[in-house]
Design an enzyme around this catalytic site. Structure first.
Site, PDB file in Angstrom:
ATOM      1  N   ASP A  96       0.850  -1.187   0.000  1.00 36.69           N
ATOM      2  CA  ASP A  96       0.000   0.000   0.000  1.00 36.69           C
ATOM      3  C   ASP A  96       0.886   1.238   0.000  1.00 36.69           C
ATOM      4  O   ASP A  96       2.022   1.201   0.474  1.00 36.69           O
ATOM      5  CB  ASP A  96      -0.866  -0.041   1.273  1.00 36.69           C
ATOM      6  N   HIS A 105       2.559   3.331  -9.077  1.00 40.36           N
ATOM      7  CA  HIS A 105       2.339   1.915  -9.421  1.00 40.36           C
ATOM      8  C   HIS A 105       3.506   1.354 -10.234  1.00 40.36           C
ATOM      9  O   HIS A 105       3.883   0.192 -10.063  1.00 40.36           O
ATOM     10  CB  HIS A 105       1.023   1.751 -10.190  1.00 40.36           C
ATOM     11  N   LEU A 161      12.304 -19.428  -4.525  1.00 44.82           N
ATOM     12  CA  LEU A 161      11.209 -18.685  -3.890  1.00 44.82           C
ATOM     13  C   LEU A 161       9.862 -19.088  -4.496  1.00 44.82           C
ATOM     14  O   LEU A 161       9.735 -19.208  -5.719  1.00 44.82           O
ATOM     15  CB  LEU A 161      11.421 -17.181  -4.107  1.00 44.82           C
TER      16      LEU A 161
HETATM   17  C1  FPP Z   1      -1.631   0.254  -3.376  1.00 45.54           C
HETATM   18  O1  FPP Z   1      -1.299   1.607  -3.406  1.00 45.54           O
HETATM   19  C2  FPP Z   1      -1.422  -0.337  -4.692  1.00 45.54           C
HETATM   20  C3  FPP Z   1      -2.357  -0.971  -5.441  1.00 45.54           C
HETATM   21  C4  FPP Z   1      -3.709  -1.212  -4.950  1.00 45.54           C
HETATM   22  C5  FPP Z   1      -2.068  -1.460  -6.789  1.00 45.54           C
HETATM   23  C6  FPP Z   1      -0.720  -2.087  -6.922  1.00 45.54           C
HETATM   24  C7  FPP Z   1      -0.458  -2.456  -8.310  1.00 45.54           C
HETATM   25  C8  FPP Z   1       0.746  -2.594  -8.824  1.00 45.54           C
HETATM   26  C9  FPP Z   1       1.982  -2.420  -8.066  1.00 45.54           C
HETATM   27  C10 FPP Z   1       0.832  -2.901 -10.268  1.00 45.54           C
HETATM   28  C11 FPP Z   1       0.625  -4.378 -10.524  1.00 45.54           C
HETATM   29  C12 FPP Z   1       1.768  -4.898 -11.218  1.00 45.54           C
HETATM   30  C13 FPP Z   1       2.410  -6.023 -10.913  1.00 45.54           C
HETATM   31  C14 FPP Z   1       3.688  -6.327 -11.535  1.00 45.54           C
HETATM   32  C15 FPP Z   1       1.885  -6.985  -9.972  1.00 45.54           C
HETATM   33  P1  FPP Z   1      -2.435   2.690  -3.404  1.00 45.54           P
HETATM   34  O2  FPP Z   1      -2.718   3.067  -4.828  1.00 45.54           O
HETATM   35  O3  FPP Z   1      -3.609   2.193  -2.648  1.00 45.54           O
HETATM   36  O4  FPP Z   1      -1.716   3.859  -2.673  1.00 45.54           O
HETATM   37  P2  FPP Z   1      -2.400   5.009  -1.811  1.00 45.54           P
HETATM   38  O5  FPP Z   1      -3.163   4.350  -0.710  1.00 45.54           O
HETATM   39  O6  FPP Z   1      -1.227   5.798  -1.332  1.00 45.54           O
HETATM   40  O7  FPP Z   1      -3.276   5.772  -2.752  1.00 45.54           O
END
Ligand code: FPP
Length: 240
Positions: A19, A36, A130
């Site tokens: 997160d 992201h 892993l």
């Molecule tokens: C949380 O941060 C992140 C997500 C819900 C999405 C994560 C997705 C990726 C990292 C891309 C997927 C790609 C791969 C390779 C698996 P948030 O957006 O909730 O952050 P915030 O709470 O600060 O807004």
């Protein structure tokens, strides 16, 4: 192996709620999607760190059943990133003996992503390094509903009896079948919620919350989490 871990028990399975990508980007004056981009890259970097520190299973919550409610642009950007990483960095991990599996409901994903995932799962099924699980379109309640429906059909068709259902049956029929329950659950970015992640599986897991945003989570942060894990009075679970 880092000497700070000498004599410490290493959790067998670490599940991570990654997160803070959006806030990480905002803090740097960048668009959310850059968070992201960095977050996705960090999943790959961290695979090698988990492996190096001796963690056997790493399960990352990349996209939840709730995340479809984000703006279309953000969802599209995440799906493009997912596709690109499956096709490149995850393939590289596959060559490095990482076993890759997906948990979550697949049919809502594009055919292209489903195929990339199925191919990675097949190609890495005998890898012994892993064990990496990517949670995509994953929600624990959805996982339980799917398992219940499947069970109801099996009972209706006489394949199993109601008395065949026990804790082992449930564990063996969730998406995480064959994967030991997490010993340690980490959530980054200061939020202290479980957000529908592995509800059945974390019955005895230690929970660790850090203010660090996911794109900044690194080896140092993982070592801190493992040291803290060792300070807990743990009675159950599968860590050695
Ligand atoms: C949380 O941060 C992140 C997500 C819900 C999405 C994560 C997705 C990726 C990292 C891309 C997927 C790609 C791969 C390779 C698996 P948030 O957006 O909730 O952050 P915030 O709470 O600060 O807004």
């Amino acid at each position: 192996m880092d000497e700070r871990l000498n004599g410490l028990k290493i959790p067998t399975h670490v599940a991570v709620i990654l997160d803070g990508n959006g806030r990480w980007a905002k803090g740097k004056g960048l668009p959310r999607t850059m968070g992201h981009v960095q977050g996705a890259k960090n999943i790959e970097d961290m695979m090698y760190v988990f492996d190096e520190l001796g963690v056997k299973y790493f399960t990352a919550y990349a996209f939840s059943t709730e995340n479809w409610k984000r703006s279309e642009d953000e969802v599209n950007a995440i799906m493009v990133l997912l596709k690109n990483h499956l096709a490149a960095g995850f393939k590289k991990a596959a060559k490095n003996n990482v076993r890759i599996r997906m948990i979550g409901e697949r049919t809502r994903l594009s055919k292209e992503i489903q195929k990339l995932i199925a191919d990675l799962e097949e190609d890495t099924k005998n890898n012994t390094g892993l064990q990496f699980q990517l949670a995509v379109n994953y929600g624990s309640r959805d996982e339980i509903v799917r398992m219940m429906r499947d069970t109801a059909v099996k009972i209706k068709e006489g394949i199993i009896l109601p008395e065949d259902i026990n804790e082992k049956y449930i564990s063996d029929n969730l998406d995480t079948k064959d994967i030991p329950d997490p010993d340690l659950m980490i959530r980054t970015s200061g939020e202290q919620r479980i957000s529908n992640y592995l509800l059945w599986q974390i019955a005895y897991s230690e929970l660790y919350f850090t203010p660090c945003y996911w794109p900044d989570f690194n080896k140092e942060e993982l070592i801190k989490a493992i040291v803290e894990y060792n300070n807990r009075d743990r009675r159950y679970g599968n860590a050695k």
